[in-house]
Design a protein around this motif. Sequence first.
Motif, PDB file in Angstrom:
ATOM      1  N   ALA A 215     -29.804  86.293  65.330  1.00 56.72           N
ATOM      2  CA  ALA A 215     -30.847  85.270  65.230  1.00 56.72           C
ATOM      3  C   ALA A 215     -32.171  85.777  65.782  1.00 56.72           C
ATOM      4  O   ALA A 215     -33.238  85.527  65.206  1.00 56.72           O
ATOM      5  CB  ALA A 215     -30.403  84.011  65.966  1.00 56.72           C
ATOM      6  N   VAL A 216     -32.117  86.503  66.892  1.00 58.72           N
ATOM      7  CA  VAL A 216     -33.350  87.036  67.480  1.00 58.72           C
ATOM      8  C   VAL A 216     -33.974  88.088  66.571  1.00 58.72           C
ATOM      9  O   VAL A 216     -35.196  88.118  66.362  1.00 58.72           O
ATOM     10  CB  VAL A 216     -33.058  87.615  68.880  1.00 58.72           C
ATOM     11  CG1 VAL A 216     -34.259  88.389  69.407  1.00 58.72           C
ATOM     12  CG2 VAL A 216     -32.692  86.497  69.843  1.00 58.72           C
TER      13      VAL A 216
ATOM     14  N   PRO B  87     -41.634  84.910  65.551  1.00 61.13           N
ATOM     15  CA  PRO B  87     -42.509  83.820  66.006  1.00 61.13           C
ATOM     16  C   PRO B  87     -43.860  83.889  65.305  1.00 61.13           C
ATOM     17  O   PRO B  87     -44.400  84.980  65.092  1.00 61.13           O
ATOM     18  CB  PRO B  87     -42.651  84.086  67.514  1.00 61.13           C
ATOM     19  CG  PRO B  87     -41.472  84.938  67.863  1.00 61.13           C
ATOM     20  CD  PRO B  87     -41.209  85.785  66.652  1.00 61.13           C
ATOM     21  N   PRO B  88     -44.423  82.747  64.923  1.00 61.01           N
ATOM     22  CA  PRO B  88     -45.735  82.759  64.257  1.00 61.01           C
ATOM     23  C   PRO B  88     -46.836  83.195  65.215  1.00 61.01           C
ATOM     24  O   PRO B  88     -46.706  83.060  66.433  1.00 61.01           O
ATOM     25  CB  PRO B  88     -45.910  81.299  63.835  1.00 61.01           C
ATOM     26  CG  PRO B  88     -45.066  80.517  64.785  1.00 61.01           C
ATOM     27  CD  PRO B  88     -43.892  81.393  65.087  1.00 61.01           C
ATOM     28  N   ARG B  89     -47.894  83.736  64.649  1.00 60.22           N
ATOM     29  CA  ARG B  89     -49.032  84.135  65.464  1.00 60.22           C
ATOM     30  C   ARG B  89     -49.714  82.891  66.008  1.00 60.22           C
ATOM     31  O   ARG B  89     -49.977  81.938  65.291  1.00 60.22           O
ATOM     32  CB  ARG B  89     -50.010  84.953  64.630  1.00 60.22           C
ATOM     33  CG  ARG B  89     -49.449  86.310  64.197  1.00 60.22           C
ATOM     34  CD  ARG B  89     -50.502  87.103  63.451  1.00 60.22           C
ATOM     35  NE  ARG B  89     -49.998  88.417  63.058  1.00 60.22           N
ATOM     36  CZ  ARG B  89     -50.701  89.301  62.371  1.00 60.22           C
ATOM     37  NH1 ARG B  89     -51.963  89.011  62.003  1.00 60.22           N
ATOM     38  NH2 ARG B  89     -50.173  90.476  62.049  1.00 60.22           N
TER      39      ARG B  89
ATOM     40  N   ALA C 183     -33.103  80.265  73.906  1.00 59.10           N
ATOM     41  CA  ALA C 183     -34.437  80.063  74.465  1.00 59.10           C
ATOM     42  C   ALA C 183     -35.497  80.752  73.618  1.00 59.10           C
ATOM     43  O   ALA C 183     -36.601  80.217  73.417  1.00 59.10           O
ATOM     44  CB  ALA C 183     -34.484  80.589  75.905  1.00 59.10           C
ATOM     45  N   TYR C 184     -35.180  81.934  73.096  1.00 56.33           N
ATOM     46  CA  TYR C 184     -36.125  82.635  72.225  1.00 56.33           C
ATOM     47  C   TYR C 184     -36.371  81.839  70.936  1.00 56.33           C
ATOM     48  O   TYR C 184     -37.508  81.743  70.458  1.00 56.33           O
ATOM     49  CB  TYR C 184     -35.591  84.018  71.889  1.00 56.33           C
ATOM     50  CG  TYR C 184     -36.496  84.832  70.993  1.00 56.33           C
ATOM     51  CD1 TYR C 184     -37.604  85.497  71.509  1.00 56.33           C
ATOM     52  CD2 TYR C 184     -36.248  84.922  69.628  1.00 56.33           C
ATOM     53  CE1 TYR C 184     -38.440  86.232  70.691  1.00 56.33           C
ATOM     54  CE2 TYR C 184     -37.080  85.655  68.795  1.00 56.33           C
ATOM     55  CZ  TYR C 184     -38.174  86.311  69.333  1.00 56.33           C
ATOM     56  OH  TYR C 184     -39.001  87.028  68.513  1.00 56.33           O
ATOM     57  N   LEU C 185     -35.309  81.262  70.379  1.00 55.70           N
ATOM     58  CA  LEU C 185     -35.465  80.456  69.174  1.00 55.70           C
ATOM     59  C   LEU C 185     -36.279  79.199  69.458  1.00 55.70           C
ATOM     60  O   LEU C 185     -37.080  78.761  68.613  1.00 55.70           O
ATOM     61  CB  LEU C 185     -34.086  80.082  68.620  1.00 55.70           C
ATOM     62  CG  LEU C 185     -33.234  81.244  68.117  1.00 55.70           C
ATOM     63  CD1 LEU C 185     -31.866  80.744  67.668  1.00 55.70           C
ATOM     64  CD2 LEU C 185     -33.926  81.996  66.983  1.00 55.70           C
ATOM     65  N   VAL C 186     -36.090  78.613  70.636  1.00 61.36           N
ATOM     66  CA  VAL C 186     -36.896  77.456  71.018  1.00 61.36           C
ATOM     67  C   VAL C 186     -38.352  77.876  71.201  1.00 61.36           C
ATOM     68  O   VAL C 186     -39.280  77.132  70.845  1.00 61.36           O
ATOM     69  CB  VAL C 186     -36.336  76.823  72.304  1.00 61.36           C
ATOM     70  CG1 VAL C 186     -37.318  75.818  72.902  1.00 61.36           C
ATOM     71  CG2 VAL C 186     -35.008  76.133  72.004  1.00 61.36           C
TER      72      VAL C 186
ATOM     73  N   ALA D 200     -25.941  75.447  66.936  1.00 63.54           N
ATOM     74  CA  ALA D 200     -27.304  75.350  67.450  1.00 63.54           C
ATOM     75  C   ALA D 200     -28.158  76.524  66.975  1.00 63.54           C
ATOM     76  O   ALA D 200     -29.320  76.337  66.584  1.00 63.54           O
ATOM     77  CB  ALA D 200     -27.276  75.300  68.975  1.00 63.54           C
ATOM     78  N   VAL D 201     -27.606  77.727  67.001  1.00 63.72           N
ATOM     79  CA  VAL D 201     -28.352  78.898  66.525  1.00 63.72           C
ATOM     80  C   VAL D 201     -28.692  78.746  65.046  1.00 63.72           C
ATOM     81  O   VAL D 201     -29.818  79.035  64.617  1.00 63.72           O
ATOM     82  CB  VAL D 201     -27.543  80.183  66.772  1.00 63.72           C
ATOM     83  CG1 VAL D 201     -28.172  81.369  66.047  1.00 63.72           C
ATOM     84  CG2 VAL D 201     -27.461  80.482  68.259  1.00 63.72           C
ATOM     85  N   ALA D 202     -27.731  78.293  64.253  1.00 63.96           N
ATOM     86  CA  ALA D 202     -27.978  78.128  62.823  1.00 63.96           C
ATOM     87  C   ALA D 202     -29.069  77.095  62.575  1.00 63.96           C
ATOM     88  O   ALA D 202     -29.968  77.312  61.740  1.00 63.96           O
ATOM     89  CB  ALA D 202     -26.687  77.718  62.118  1.00 63.96           C
TER      90      ALA D 202
END
Length: 235
Positions: free
Chosen positions: A61-62, A67-69, A155-158, A219-221
């Motif tokens: 997932a990471v 992440p958007p700019r 946390a990275y996905l959040v 949750a990851v999905a």
Amino acid sequence: MATSYAGRLDPRHAPRLWWLAALCWVEALAAGAYLSAAPERVGSLRYLFYPFVWITVGAAAVLWTEPPRSSGRARVVAGAVAAAYFLVLAALAGLVSVDFVALLGGSHGHATAHYPTGWQFSLAAPGWGPRVGYAGEVVSATFVPYRVAGYLALAYLVYAAALDAARRALSGALGLVSCVGCTVPLVGGLTAGAAGSTGVVSALRALSVDISTLVFVAAVALLALGPSLAARARR
């Protein structure tokens, strides 16, 4: 970026499947070494492989999340949200605990209760260990590799979801608060904690790792695929 050459070292710029293949190879070697060296026969193999599910799914997932700019202020806010989310998950999982009685100067802290304090180290199956813990009079923490890796991935996905929400102002912020993927692990942890003294949970304790793994993957999905699915729905 922190350094001028960070982009060259970013694993997401390398072929992602190769990184995952290397990770799976290391996990297979670790599992094989443990099975061959374990003094006793492993009763349930699924408990040996669940940590690898957490680590592999989280890493995938990471690697596939960009992440958007955003502005520096948005990144700071998103980082604070992700850090708070990680701490909440760690607290619900028992990785971090605070003795508020001792914190407020009470006399019923760890020291008074004669709990052992200080650093602790123990070996375990790959992913479950090695465990490093610290028990203090006020704060206690335990490092369980697969849990920490999984919660860091969430946390990275959040963090990425928060940056995406920042681009959409109020509507995006409200969407983050109601995000199913963000709340699934929290609700799961709160439910288990609220029912900790009931007979139902006692009957389900044997499946606690199974359930937590299922909740983590879901949750990851939701966090990883939710934004792209929502974007397609808006088209």
